[in-house]
Scaffold this active site. Structure first.
Site, PDB file in Angstrom:
ATOM      1  N   ASP A  86       0.858  -1.175   0.000  1.00 24.86           N
ATOM      2  CA  ASP A  86       0.000   0.000   0.000  1.00 24.86           C
ATOM      3  C   ASP A  86       0.900   1.232   0.000  1.00 24.86           C
ATOM      4  O   ASP A  86       1.933   1.253   0.693  1.00 24.86           O
ATOM      5  CB  ASP A  86      -0.888  -0.008   1.246  1.00 24.86           C
ATOM      6  CG  ASP A  86      -2.086   0.903   1.106  1.00 24.86           C
ATOM      7  OD1 ASP A  86      -3.083   0.474   0.507  1.00 24.86           O
ATOM      8  OD2 ASP A  86      -2.008   2.038   1.590  1.00 24.86           O
ATOM      9  N   GLU A 115       1.122   0.358  -4.987  1.00 19.71           N
ATOM     10  CA  GLU A 115       0.484   1.586  -5.458  1.00 19.71           C
ATOM     11  C   GLU A 115       1.546   2.658  -5.707  1.00 19.71           C
ATOM     12  O   GLU A 115       2.236   3.060  -4.763  1.00 19.71           O
ATOM     13  CB  GLU A 115      -0.507   2.101  -4.409  1.00 19.71           C
ATOM     14  CG  GLU A 115      -1.647   1.141  -4.108  1.00 19.71           C
ATOM     15  CD  GLU A 115      -2.513   1.628  -2.958  1.00 19.71           C
ATOM     16  OE1 GLU A 115      -3.691   1.256  -2.907  1.00 19.71           O
ATOM     17  OE2 GLU A 115      -2.006   2.404  -2.107  1.00 19.71           O
TER      18      GLU A 115
END
Length: 454
Positions: A86, A115
Site C-alpha cells: 500500500d 500503489e
C-alpha cells in the site's frame, strides 16, 4: 505524539521521516513547520505523505533492513510468494529495487508490486509509474483504469461508457511499453480494487452525475463489466480483479470503505446466482489467458511490438470509438523469454509452418463500447480467410467456438467485444461443406456473401 508511534520505542524518531532527519524535501521545501530555512530543525515535525500521521523512513539503513528481514521471514518460514505494498510511492525507489533483487535471489518467481502514489505531500521523490522500469517490481496502472471506467474523482469521458480515451486504452493493451514500462510484467491492469468504488458503483455514480441524456440500465452495467474484463484479460501485463467483481459487487456507493461495517464490505454470495452468466464469462476469460500466455501474456516489449498490430496499421477500417487489433501466432521453438536486443523474429502467419498451431496463427480482438451493433472487417478477406469466434457478448472460452465461423467481416453487438482465432483445417472443411450445401439449396445464395445465413 512520539509515544503513539511504535518504532519510537526502538529508536526515537529514527524510523520516521521528520524535519530533523529530512530537513528539506525533494522540491526544496522546508519540512519544518516551526523553523525557517537555515535555522535548527525542531525535530518534532513528522512527514505525513501517508495521511495516517507519519511515514516509514525506508531509506534509513536500519529501516531498509527491517523491511528486508520481514519479507525474508515471510518467504522462508511461511512460503509467501507475493507482496503488495500500500502506498508503495512512500518507499524510496532504491529500497524497493533492493528488496526485489534480494527476494528474487530466494525465489525468481516472487511477485512484488504496489500503489505508485502517496496519500499526501512527502519530502522524498515518490516511487511512481516509471520509477519501476527494469527494477523487478510492478505498479498499479491507474492510467488504464481511469481510461476504461473514469477517474474516482470526477465524471470524465471513458472507454466503457463513451468510447473515449482510445489512445490510453491502446497503450494499456500493449502493456504500457510505450508509456511507463520496460516490460509488461511491470504493469498491474485493473478496473476495480479495494480502494474507491466498485465497478458497478462507479457506473451508477457516473450516471447520476452526467449532464447528457444518455440512459443506462443495470443490463448495460453488466455488458460494460464484460467488456472491461475482456480488455483486462486480453491486454499485455498482469491482470488483477477484486473479489466480487465477477458478480457485479456493490458497496452501496461507498467510495472509501476501510472503516465501513461488514454490511458494506461483505460479499453476498447470492450475487453469484443473480449474475451467474457474468461469473462464467470471467471464468472463460481466465481460462483463455491461462491457456495461451504467449498470446495474452507476453513478457518482452520487442515481441509485443512485432506481433500486435492495430487495425489502423493494417489498413483496415475501425468503427468510430472502437478498437480492433491483431496478434500474430507464435513459433513453438522460438525462445519466448528473450531480451529486446536483436532482430525481430519472423512468423508464418498463414499457418503453413509446422511449429505454429494452425488455430492460433493469428488472433483478432474487437472492442465495441458503443450502444449499437457494428460490423468489423476481418484480416485476410481477399483470401477468404476463415475466423472462429471464441469470445462474444455472452460467452468466453479457451478456444472452443462460441458461434459459427465467419469470413470478410463480423458483427459485434453493442457494448461488447469479440475474440476470433484462425480456423483449423477441419473447421475449414466443415464451413465449405455447409456453404456449398447452402448454395445448392438456394440458387440465389453465395457461399461467400451469406455467412449470416450459415
Amino acid at each position: 505524539l512520539d509515544a503513539r508511534f511504535s518504532f519510537n520505542g526502538v529508536e526515537p524518531r529514527y524510523y520516521y521521516r521528520t524535519c530533523g532527519n529530512t530537513p528539506v524535501s525533494i522540491n526544496n521545501d522546508n519540512t519544518c513547520a516551526f523553523r525557517g530555512f537555515g535555522e535548527p530543525r525542531c525535530g518534532a515535525c513528522y512527514s505525513n505523505g501517508s495521511g495516517c500521521g507519519n511515514e516509514f523512513r525506508s531509506e534509513a539503513p536500519m529501516g531498509r533492513k527491517f523491511l528486508l528481514d520481514s519479507l525474508l521471514l515471510w518467504v522462508n518460514e511461511y512460503k509467501v510468494d507475493g507482496f503488495r505494498f500500500d502506498l508503495l510511492g512512500l518507499i524510496d525507489t532504491p529500497t524497493v529495487a533492493f528488496l526485489a533483487q534480494k527476494l528474487r535471489e530466494v525465489d525468481p518467481n516472487i511477485m512484488l508490486y504496489g500503489e505508485p502514489w502517496a496519500g499526501g505531500p512527502t519530502p522524498i521523490a515518490i516511487t511512481d509509474k516509471g520509477s519501476q522500469r527494469g527494477k523487478g517490481f510492478g505498479v498499479f496502472n491507474n492510467t488504464l483504469r481511469d481510461a476504461l471506467r473514469g477517474s474516482p474523482f470526477g465524471v470524465d469521458e471513458n472507454f466503457l461508457m463513451d468510447g473515449g480515451c482510445i489512445d490510453q486504452v491502446k497503450r494499456g493493451i500493449l502493456g504500457s511499453i510505450d508509456d511507463f514500462t520496460n516490460s509488461p510484467l511491470e504493469t498491474i491492469n485493473y478496473i476495480e480494487c479495494h480502494d474507491n468504488r466498485t465497478l458497478f458503483d462507479q457506473f451508477k455514480e457516473y450516471v447520476a452525475h452526467r449532464t447528457d441524456d444518455i440512459r443506462y440500465s443495470e443490463s448495460d452495467f453488466e455488458r460494460m463489466s464484460r467488456l472491461g474484463a475482456l480488455v483486462v484479460f486480453t491486454s499485455q501485463g498482469i491482470p488483477f480483479i477484486q473479489i466480487g467483481q465477477e458478480m457485479l459487487r456493490t458497496k452501496g456507493g461507498v467510495e472509501n470503505s476501510y472503516c465501513s461495517p461488514d454490511s458494506v464490505n461483505m460479499v453476498r454470495w447470492e450475487w453469484k446466482a443473480a449474475h451467474i452468466g457474468l461469473v462464467r464469462y470471467y471464468q472463460g476469460l481466465i481460462a483463455l489467458r491461462r491457456a495461451h500466455p504467449k498470446l495474452f501474456g507476453m513478457t518482452d516489449a520487442g515481441i509485443i511490438r512485432h506481433r500486435i498490430t492495430f487495425y489502423e496499421h493494417l489498413d483496415l477500417p475501425v468503427p468510430e470509438r472502437c478498437i480492433a487489433y491483431s496478434i500474430l501466432g507464435y513459433s513453438a521453438d522460438y525462445p519466448y523469454e528473450r531480451s529486446s536486443a536483436g532482430p525481430a523474429p519472423t512468423f508464418d502467419v498463414d499457418g503453413a509452418s509446422q511449429d505454429i498451431d494452425p488455430a492460433w496463427s493469428e488472433v483478432v480482438v474487437l472492442l465495441n463500447p458503443t450502444p449499437m451493433g457494428l460490423d468489423f472487417a476481418l484480416p485476410g478477406a481477399s483470401e477468404d480467410k476463415l475466423w472462429v469466434p471464441i469470445v462474444n457478448e455472452w460467452r468466453a472460452t479457451s478456444g472452443e467456438p462460441v458461434d459459427a465461423p465467419v469470413v470478410t467481416f463480423v458483427h459485434v453487438a453493442g457494448r461488447s467485444g469479440m475474440v476470433l482465432r484462425t480456423a483449423l483445417p477441419a473447421e475449414h472443411e466443415e464451413f465449405h461443406s455447409d456453404a456449398m450445401f447452402a448454395a445448392s439449396s438456394d440458387p440465389f445464395c453465395s457461399p461467400w456473401a451469406t455467412q449470416e445465413a450459415l
